[in-house]
Every structure is written in C-alpha cells, then in structure tokens.
Design a protein around this motif. Structure first.
Motif, PDB file in Angstrom:
ATOM      1  N   LEU A   2       0.845  -1.184  -0.013  1.00 54.32           N
ATOM      2  CA  LEU A   2       0.068  -0.110  -0.138  1.00 54.32           C
ATOM      3  C   LEU A   2       0.815   1.359   0.041  1.00 54.32           C
ATOM      4  O   LEU A   2       0.571   2.020  -0.530  1.00 54.32           O
ATOM      5  CB  LEU A   2      -0.993   0.063   1.100  1.00 54.32           C
ATOM      6  N   ALA A   3       1.973   1.199   0.732  1.00 54.05           N
ATOM      7  CA  ALA A   3       2.799   2.126   0.536  1.00 54.05           C
ATOM      8  C   ALA A   3       3.485   2.676  -0.621  1.00 54.05           C
ATOM      9  O   ALA A   3       3.496   3.646  -0.907  1.00 54.05           O
ATOM     10  CB  ALA A   3       4.014   2.088   1.832  1.00 54.05           C
ATOM     11  N   LEU A   4       3.878   1.616  -1.330  1.00 61.51           N
ATOM     12  CA  LEU A   4       4.287   1.640  -2.601  1.00 61.51           C
ATOM     13  C   LEU A   4       3.362   2.233  -3.427  1.00 61.51           C
ATOM     14  O   LEU A   4       3.793   3.284  -4.228  1.00 61.51           O
ATOM     15  CB  LEU A   4       4.784   0.297  -3.037  1.00 61.51           C
ATOM     16  N   VAL A   5       2.090   1.707  -3.709  1.00 65.19           N
ATOM     17  CA  VAL A   5       1.103   2.326  -4.163  1.00 65.19           C
ATOM     18  C   VAL A   5       0.694   4.030  -4.172  1.00 65.19           C
ATOM     19  O   VAL A   5       0.595   4.475  -5.094  1.00 65.19           O
ATOM     20  CB  VAL A   5      -0.357   1.515  -4.131  1.00 65.19           C
ATOM     21  N   SER A   6       0.805   4.076  -2.872  1.00 64.17           N
ATOM     22  CA  SER A   6       0.537   5.368  -2.165  1.00 64.17           C
ATOM     23  C   SER A   6       1.834   6.414  -2.797  1.00 64.17           C
ATOM     24  O   SER A   6       1.503   7.529  -3.279  1.00 64.17           O
ATOM     25  CB  SER A   6       0.356   5.542  -1.003  1.00 64.17           C
ATOM     26  N   ASN A   7       2.845   5.976  -2.770  1.00 59.27           N
ATOM     27  CA  ASN A   7       4.199   6.702  -3.208  1.00 59.27           C
ATOM     28  C   ASN A   7       4.152   6.792  -4.665  1.00 59.27           C
ATOM     29  O   ASN A   7       4.431   8.021  -4.994  1.00 59.27           O
ATOM     30  CB  ASN A   7       5.396   5.970  -2.966  1.00 59.27           C
ATOM     31  N   LEU A   8       3.479   5.964  -5.495  1.00 59.90           N
ATOM     32  CA  LEU A   8       3.342   6.164  -6.860  1.00 59.90           C
ATOM     33  C   LEU A   8       2.533   7.399  -6.999  1.00 59.90           C
ATOM     34  O   LEU A   8       2.760   8.209  -7.910  1.00 59.90           O
ATOM     35  CB  LEU A   8       3.105   4.894  -7.463  1.00 59.90           C
ATOM     36  N   TYR A   9       1.461   7.227  -6.542  1.00 68.57           N
ATOM     37  CA  TYR A   9       0.361   8.393  -6.675  1.00 68.57           C
ATOM     38  C   TYR A   9       0.946   9.575  -6.433  1.00 68.57           C
ATOM     39  O   TYR A   9       0.888  10.596  -6.977  1.00 68.57           O
ATOM     40  CB  TYR A   9      -1.004   8.005  -5.861  1.00 68.57           C
ATOM     41  N   ALA A  10       1.619   9.690  -5.358  1.00 62.38           N
ATOM     42  CA  ALA A  10       2.485  11.181  -4.874  1.00 62.38           C
ATOM     43  C   ALA A  10       3.131  11.324  -5.972  1.00 62.38           C
ATOM     44  O   ALA A  10       3.341  12.694  -6.230  1.00 62.38           O
ATOM     45  CB  ALA A  10       2.942  10.757  -3.615  1.00 62.38           C
ATOM     46  N   ALA A  11       4.221  10.588  -6.392  1.00 63.36           N
ATOM     47  CA  ALA A  11       5.198  11.018  -7.576  1.00 63.36           C
ATOM     48  C   ALA A  11       4.200  11.501  -8.739  1.00 63.36           C
ATOM     49  O   ALA A  11       4.829  12.442  -9.415  1.00 63.36           O
ATOM     50  CB  ALA A  11       5.916   9.641  -8.016  1.00 63.36           C
ATOM     51  N   ALA A  12       3.019  10.918  -9.012  1.00 60.73           N
ATOM     52  CA  ALA A  12       2.336  11.378 -10.186  1.00 60.73           C
ATOM     53  C   ALA A  12       1.506  12.616  -9.781  1.00 60.73           C
ATOM     54  O   ALA A  12       0.705  13.321 -10.510  1.00 60.73           O
ATOM     55  CB  ALA A  12       1.379  10.387 -10.785  1.00 60.73           C
ATOM     56  N   LYS A  13       1.612  12.982  -8.639  1.00 60.46           N
ATOM     57  CA  LYS A  13       0.978  14.085  -7.999  1.00 60.46           C
ATOM     58  C   LYS A  13      -0.551  13.922  -7.726  1.00 60.46           C
ATOM     59  O   LYS A  13      -1.257  15.078  -8.237  1.00 60.46           O
ATOM     60  CB  LYS A  13       1.357  15.376  -8.740  1.00 60.46           C
ATOM     61  N   LYS A  14      -1.058  12.753  -7.825  1.00 63.38           N
ATOM     62  CA  LYS A  14      -2.482  12.511  -7.550  1.00 63.38           C
ATOM     63  C   LYS A  14      -2.570  12.325  -6.241  1.00 63.38           C
ATOM     64  O   LYS A  14      -2.819  11.210  -5.623  1.00 63.38           O
ATOM     65  CB  LYS A  14      -2.930  11.230  -8.581  1.00 63.38           C
ATOM     66  N   TRP A  15      -2.752  13.550  -5.647  1.00 60.40           N
ATOM     67  CA  TRP A  15      -2.958  13.729  -4.208  1.00 60.40           C
ATOM     68  C   TRP A  15      -4.177  13.173  -3.733  1.00 60.40           C
ATOM     69  O   TRP A  15      -4.409  12.603  -2.427  1.00 60.40           O
ATOM     70  CB  TRP A  15      -2.645  15.040  -3.694  1.00 60.40           C
ATOM     71  N   PHE A  65      11.476  10.743  -4.751  1.00 64.06           N
ATOM     72  CA  PHE A  65      11.565   9.812  -3.446  1.00 64.06           C
ATOM     73  C   PHE A  65      10.844  10.222  -2.171  1.00 64.06           C
ATOM     74  O   PHE A  65      10.887   9.637  -1.141  1.00 64.06           O
ATOM     75  CB  PHE A  65      12.901   8.919  -2.949  1.00 64.06           C
ATOM     76  N   VAL A  66      10.626  11.628  -2.232  1.00 60.48           N
ATOM     77  CA  VAL A  66       9.832  12.054  -1.020  1.00 60.48           C
ATOM     78  C   VAL A  66       8.360  12.051  -1.479  1.00 60.48           C
ATOM     79  O   VAL A  66       8.229  12.634  -2.267  1.00 60.48           O
ATOM     80  CB  VAL A  66      10.103  13.571  -0.513  1.00 60.48           C
ATOM     81  N   TYR A  67       7.368  11.238  -0.504  1.00 58.92           N
ATOM     82  CA  TYR A  67       6.102  11.393  -1.257  1.00 58.92           C
ATOM     83  C   TYR A  67       5.154  12.156  -0.292  1.00 58.92           C
ATOM     84  O   TYR A  67       4.176  11.674   0.092  1.00 58.92           O
ATOM     85  CB  TYR A  67       5.959   9.897  -0.997  1.00 58.92           C
ATOM     86  N   HIS A  68       5.736  13.350  -0.095  1.00 60.90           N
ATOM     87  CA  HIS A  68       4.545  14.185   0.340  1.00 60.90           C
ATOM     88  C   HIS A  68       4.703  15.705  -0.545  1.00 60.90           C
ATOM     89  O   HIS A  68       5.690  15.821  -1.071  1.00 60.90           O
ATOM     90  CB  HIS A  68       5.119  14.590   2.020  1.00 60.90           C
ATOM     91  N   ASP A  69       3.541  16.245  -0.257  1.00 61.06           N
ATOM     92  CA  ASP A  69       3.573  17.482  -1.254  1.00 61.06           C
ATOM     93  C   ASP A  69       4.121  18.748  -0.344  1.00 61.06           C
ATOM     94  O   ASP A  69       3.648  19.399   0.187  1.00 61.06           O
ATOM     95  CB  ASP A  69       1.931  17.588  -1.289  1.00 61.06           C
ATOM     96  N   LEU A  70       5.566  18.667  -0.818  1.00 56.76           N
ATOM     97  CA  LEU A  70       6.251  19.966   0.058  1.00 56.76           C
ATOM     98  C   LEU A  70       7.225  20.563  -1.051  1.00 56.76           C
ATOM     99  O   LEU A  70       7.302  20.169  -2.147  1.00 56.76           O
ATOM    100  CB  LEU A  70       7.136  19.083   0.802  1.00 56.76           C
ATOM    101  N   GLU A  71       7.663  21.753  -0.519  1.00 60.10           N
ATOM    102  CA  GLU A  71       8.694  22.394  -1.351  1.00 60.10           C
ATOM    103  C   GLU A  71       9.881  21.458  -1.606  1.00 60.10           C
ATOM    104  O   GLU A  71      10.338  20.845  -0.753  1.00 60.10           O
ATOM    105  CB  GLU A  71       9.193  23.629  -0.385  1.00 60.10           C
ATOM    106  N   GLU A  72      10.529  21.953  -2.830  1.00 59.00           N
ATOM    107  CA  GLU A  72      11.614  21.005  -3.202  1.00 59.00           C
ATOM    108  C   GLU A  72      12.785  21.058  -1.986  1.00 59.00           C
ATOM    109  O   GLU A  72      13.367  19.918  -1.655  1.00 59.00           O
ATOM    110  CB  GLU A  72      12.411  21.559  -4.401  1.00 59.00           C
ATOM    111  N   GLU A  73      13.102  22.065  -1.375  1.00 60.62           N
ATOM    112  CA  GLU A  73      14.073  22.317  -0.617  1.00 60.62           C
ATOM    113  C   GLU A  73      13.974  21.321   0.619  1.00 60.62           C
ATOM    114  O   GLU A  73      14.657  20.889   1.199  1.00 60.62           O
ATOM    115  CB  GLU A  73      14.032  23.625  -0.196  1.00 60.62           C
ATOM    116  N   VAL A  74      12.746  21.517   1.077  1.00 61.74           N
ATOM    117  CA  VAL A  74      12.190  20.543   2.403  1.00 61.74           C
ATOM    118  C   VAL A  74      12.312  19.250   2.024  1.00 61.74           C
ATOM    119  O   VAL A  74      12.935  18.284   2.650  1.00 61.74           O
ATOM    120  CB  VAL A  74      10.875  20.900   2.696  1.00 61.74           C
TER     121      VAL A  74
END
Length: 680
Positions: free
Chosen positions: A514-527, A595-604
């Motif tokens: 589930l974490a992997l699936v969630s990470n992929l959606y995050a990478a695709a910005k499907k929040w 590889f950071v799966y949160h909707d955050l600023e690049e620097e963070v």
DNA sequence: CGGTTTTAAA
C-alpha cells in the motif's frame, strides 16, 4: 546346562537360538551345529540370530550355508531386516537381489525390500519388486501393500498410492496411518484429515501413529481449531501420549503461533528429549521471538541435554534472525569440536553468517565442506546474492554445474535474484532463458518476480511489462509490485498509475505494498488518490511503519529513526550529514526528491532525504570508525533510490565499505518499535 | 511367527 545337552532337543535348541543375543554363545552354538551336522532349519535360525545380534557377516555366511533348503528364507529376511534397521537400505536391497534361487522370497521378504526402496527413494526398484511380489501371489497381502503404499506416498506418487489403497481388500491401522502420513507429506493435509474421518467410519480406532499424522496435518492446515479438537480427543479418550505425540502437539501449536499453549504443553511434559526442545526453539524463532528461543536453547543445555544437529539448526536460525553472530560463531566452533559437519549443519551455519553479514566466514566454511549437496550450493549462491556479489553467484553456479549437480527451481531463484541485485541484466535474461529452455524448469512466481525486478530496476520497464503480459499464469501481487517499483524508480508514471490501480483492485493487505502504491500516486501528484490509499491503510488497521536502521559499533547496537533526535551524538551526526551532503554534491550527486512522497517544497524534500534513517546511521558509523572499516546497516524498509545513490558516493568519500541489509525478519522492528538487542 | 506406519531443522 551345558550346551551339549541341547543337541538332542532341536526344539529347545531353536528356542535358545531365537532368544540368544550374545555373540560368544552364538559362536559356540555355531560350532556345535557344525560338528553335529545340524539341519538347515537350525542353521537358518542361527543366521537369523546372528543378524539380530548385528553380526551380518556371520549371518550371511551361515545363511548361504543353509540356502539350499527352501525354509532358509527366514534367515535371509532377518539379514535384510537387520541391514534396514542399521540404516543401510542399499545393503538390504543388495542381499535381496542376490538371494540364491532356492530361497523363495515370501511376503516378509517383499515387505522388507519395498520398505528399503522407500528409505532409498527408489521408486523404480520398488516397481520391479512389486511386480515380482504380484507374480509370487502377494498382490493382496496387507503387509506388502502397506509398504508399497508407503513407498508411493512418501515419494510423491500419491496417485499410485490411492490406486493401491482403493483396491485393497482389507485395511488395518497401519494402512490408514500410511495414507494419512502420505497425504500430509504430499501437501494435502485436508485430505489427510478426511482420511482419518473415513478410518473412524470404517470402525477402526486410531492409535498413536495415526494421531501423529493427524496432528501433523492439523499443523499444516494452519487451522489450530482442528488441531485443538484432536488434542482434546486424545485427552478425553485417555490415548497414549508419548514423547513423540506430545512433541508434535508442541510443534503444532508453536508453528501456528500459539506460543503460550505450546509452552504450556511443553511444560506439562513428563519426559522431554532433544526434539521436544528443538520444536519449541524453532517455533519461537519462526514467530519472531529469537531471543526467547535462544534462552530456551540455553535452558536445554543446563537441563543436561547435549544439543544434537537438529537443535543446533534451530538455534542457528534464531541467531540469524537477530544477527547474533557471536553465538552463531560459537555454535560453529561447537560443531567443529564435537560433531561431523553434515551438509544440513553447514547450510545452517552458512545461512547464519550470510544473514549476519559475514560473507567471508560463510565462504571459508563453504570451501572446506566436501561432498556439497544441492541445498548447500543454493545457500551459498543466495549468500553471494544477498551481499551484492552477483558475479560470484554466477561463478558458483557454474562450478556447481561442473560437479554434475542439477540446479533446481530454488537455485535459479537465488541466482536470478543475485543477478538482479547486482544489475547484471544481460546475464539475468540469459539464465532465465536457459532455465526454461535448457534445464526445462517451468518458471514460477518467484522467478518472474526476479526477472521483472531485474528489468524494471535497470530501466527496461517496457520489456518487463511485456514479460508480465506474456505470462501464462495470472500475475500475482508480488510481480506487479516489482514492476510498479520499477515504474516509480524510472519515472514511468503513466504505466505506474495503471498498475497501481490494478494492484489496488487486488486488495493487498500488506502495508508495504500500500505504501508503494501511495508513493506512486504521490510521484504522479495524484494527491486525492494518495489520501484514498492512506485512508485504506488506516482502515485496515495498518499504520505506516517508520523507517528504522540499526548499526552495531563495538558490540553496542544503535538504532536510528527518521527525525529522531534522541541519540546522544545527535548534533554531531547532523553536522556529519551536512558535510557529506556538501561533498557528495561536489562529486555530482543530485538529490532525487521524487522519493519524498509528500506534497512539499523542493528544498524541504531535499532536507528530508538527508534525514532518512540509514543516512543517520551511516553518519554515526563514520564518526565512530576509521577508514577501511566495513559498516553494516540493518534496515527494516527498502532503501530508496536516493539513498542507494548516496551510499555509493559516501563509501567513496569515507573509504568504507557500506552494506545495507534488509531486516524484514527482525522482530525489533515490529510495529516500528526498535529495541536494543540483549546480546550486544 | 514376522514383516509394514513414527516428531524438528537448511
């Protein structure tokens, strides 16, 4: 009474022969029989007596002397039985095949010969003996049939066993027991339990041997309720509960995770042997209680029992689980001092070294073992793979082939996984192909997982996808996951999304998936999808396990979690992390913030990457060791692509070999709780 | 008459 007086009374003489086991007396009787030119019957009895006393040379020569008489078969039977009992079924068969023509094999002879075949696993020889037995008119003999049944059932010819069973005119307890045990070893425990039911319907009462099979069946069904009811049945009917039966009960409960019940049954045992302890030890370590398992191992020794090879294997398993090399090594020494190194023991020790991160110790032992068997080779190939030595794994594989041992499906699973982890794409493809076409091994799930992982890891996501599409069987979650993580690592987000959708439909209950699936959606910005999956994770009661890394420095274990500030050297560690980051960037490192799966600023995101637990552990390791040291990090989750890159840079900068080991089996990590091992 | 089935572990 002087032996001489027996001469006049052949019946008493035979009685004496059948009860006598003292070699000296037998030799004197032998002399007596010769001088009095005794009958063939008496000589046969003497041969049988020799066989029972263990003097097979004398037995065979006496039996040969008596062989002209047709009644001499009893002596030969005794010899065959003695060989079988003494653990050399091959010798038993040799005697059977060399029977003098006058000695007509009877029901017993065929029974013994078939039983020897079963011990050897020689179905072919058994088939020939069965034919001879049928010709001799023993087609329906219950003993012959039972031993034939056992031969078939034990060696995977369950269909033939059922055929024999169905046409048997009469069945006794042994017949039923054989079927129950056979079905269990054929991997059909439900059928075995049904067989027991049929036996009771037939009016046959169960004895301890049948119940043993039933307990094994219950253990294998993973349904303790049936097992517990069998246990109750045993108690209610006051059935015999010897060490073997009770030990199997302990094993059943322990294997199925009911450790407290297992402990209680074990505690109530009046008599315990090494096996009783061993099943408890292996049950504990299989359920993630390796520390308790090793505690029992010590208690066993203080109770005065010397561990046998089985107990040592169980203990070694526990050592691997918690990375307790110190005890593992001392078990290795114990074996060197007191036992012979069998392949089983060597495999367990090598496996232990492998899981504890000591490739060299594993290799040194491996090289010293003569007569390596398939499983030992497999273990060593897997060991190389686990340590990232794909090329070495391949070399070993080829050496193995030269010795004439045929690789099996497990060999290829280890080999392919080794090649995959070392990025040897071409070799991986080649050997997968050869496995199918040359070795005629039908690829199963694990092979596909390796192949897809191998391709997807190295960027050949489309090719991996084509493989999945071309599969004969329906792809499993594990295969999709391999493809999915390839999509994530290589930014094939469109394909990744469709796979993620599909995996979600398969309803995985595994947090990691589930974490992997969630990470992929995050990478695709499907929040929105991300929060959907996160909700799913919460609903299934599974929370995200925090990343955690362990490192052992001078026998002390240090644990690091992301953003954990509790470590005494926390400030220095952060300084080191920053310094490394600086050096790495100079060498061309670019943080892979995907590889950071949160909707955050690049620097963070960049900051978060450098706080991954393995980075903290490595930084700590650098602070406390000198160049040239080998750092072994144990991590509960998969290393992300960014850390993977970073580690390569850091090992160059710091001149240290850095190994990150997967620690799925470490119970320290359960629910994210990391505790320090007691053994460090 | 005997002979058949019998626990763990890589």
């Amino acid at each position: 009474m002087p032996l001489l007086f027996y001469l006049d009374d052949p019946r008493r003489l035979r009685g004496l022969l059948s009860s006598c086991a003292a070699p000296r007396t037998l030799a004197r009787l032998h002399a007596l029989l010769i001088v009095s030119s005794a009958s063939h019957q008496l000589l046969s009895s003497l041969a049988a007596a020799y066989a029972r006393a263990g003097d097979l040379v004398a037995a065979e020569s006496t039996a040969t002397a008596a062989a002209t008489a047709s009644s001499s078969i009893a002596a030969w039977n005794a010899i065959i039985a003695a060989h079988s009992r003494r653990g050399s079924p091959a010798a038993a068969l040799r005697v059977f095949r060399a029977l003098p023509p006058a000695a007509r094999p009877d029901s017993t002879t065929f029974t013994l010969a078939l039983s020897a075949c079963a011990r050897l696993g020689d179905l072919h020889a058994g088939e020939a003996i069965k034919d001879r037995a049928c010709e001799a008119g023993y087609k329906d003999d219950i003993f012959v049939c039972s031993s034939l049944l056992h031969l078939y059932a034990r060696w995977g010819a369950m269909g033939d066993a059922v055929k024999v069973f169905d046409r048997m005119p009469r069945r006794d307890r042994v017949t039923w027991s054989t079927m129950v045990a056979g079905l269990v070893s054929a991997g059909d425990p439900l059928e075995a339990i049904d067989m027991y039911r049929r036996m009771r319907e037939d009016g046959v009462e169960g004895d301890d041997v049948v119940m043993l099979g039933v307990i094994q069946a219950c253990s294998a069904t993973r349904d303790v309720r049936i097992g517990a009811s069998v246990h109750g049945h045993l108690l209610r009917h006051g059935m015999r509960m010897d060490v073997v039966t009770t030990t199997s009960l302990v094993d059943m409960y322990a294997k199925n995770g009911l450790l407290d019940v297992a402990h209680r049954v074990f505690g109530l045992m009046v008599h315990r042997n090494v096996v009783s302890w061993s099943v408890l030890i292996s049950g504990l370590s299989q359920n993630g209680h390796a520390d308790e398992a090793l505690h029992m191992f010590r208690k066993m020794q203080t109770s005065g029992l010397l561990p046998d090879s089985g107990a040592l294997v169980s203990a070694l398993l526990a050592c691997s689980d918690i990375g307790y090399v110190k005890l593992g090594r001392s078990i290795h020494c114990f074996i060197l001092r007191r036992l012979e190194f069998t392949c089983i023991l060597a495999t367990a020790v090598i496996d232990m070294y492998s899981k504890c991160g000591s490739l060299t110790s594993a290799q040194m032992l491996f090289n010293r073992i003569g007569g390596k068997d398939l499983i030992l080779w497999n273990a060593m190939i897997a060991c190389c793979g686990a340590h990232g030595r794909g090329q070495d794994a391949l070399t070993l594989f080829q050496e193995m082939n030269k010795t004439g041992i045929r690789p099996d499906h497990a060999t290829f699973a280890s080999l392919l996984s080794a090649l995959s982890h070392s990025g040897l794409v071409e070799e991986g493809k080649l050997w997968f192909h050869r496995m199918v076409n040359y070795f005629k091994i039908k690829p199963v799930e694990k092979h596909y997982v390796c192949l897809v992982d191998l391709l997807a890891r190295s960027g050949l996501v489309e090719e991996a996808n084509a493989i999945v599409k071309s599969m004969e069987a329906v792809p499993t979650v594990a295969i999709w996951v391999a493809l999915l993580s390839g999509c994530l690592n290589n930014k094939k987000l469109e394909l990744g999304e469709s796979i993620a959708d599909h995996v979600l439909q398969l309803q995985p209950d595994d947090v990691g998936v589930l974490a992997l699936v969630s990470n992929l959606y995050a990478a695709a910005k499907k929040w929105d999808k991300v929060s959907e999956v996160r909700k799913l994770m919460k609903d299934t009661g599974s929370k995200k396990v925090p990343g955690c890394s362990l490192i052992d420095i001078s026998r002390t274990r240090h644990t690091f979690m992301m953003e954990d500030q509790s470590h005494p050297q926390h400030h220095e560690i952060l300084k080191m992390v920053a310094k490394l980051d600086f050096e790495m960037r100079k060498m061309g490192y670019v943080p892979r913030t995907e590889f950071v799966y949160h909707d955050l600023e690049e620097e963070v995101k960049e900051q978060l990457l450098s706080y991954h637990s393995e980075r903290l552990a490595i930084a700590f390791g650098l602070l406390n060791t000198s160049p040239g040291t080998r750092l072994v990090i144990i991590k509960n989750l998969r290393v992300c692509g960014d850390c993977h890159d970073a580690i390569k840079y850091i090992s160059r900068i710091a001149e240290r070999e850095i190994v990150v080991r997967d620690a799925k089996r470490f119970h320290h990590f359960k629910d994210g709780a990391c505790s320090c091992g007691d053994y460090w």
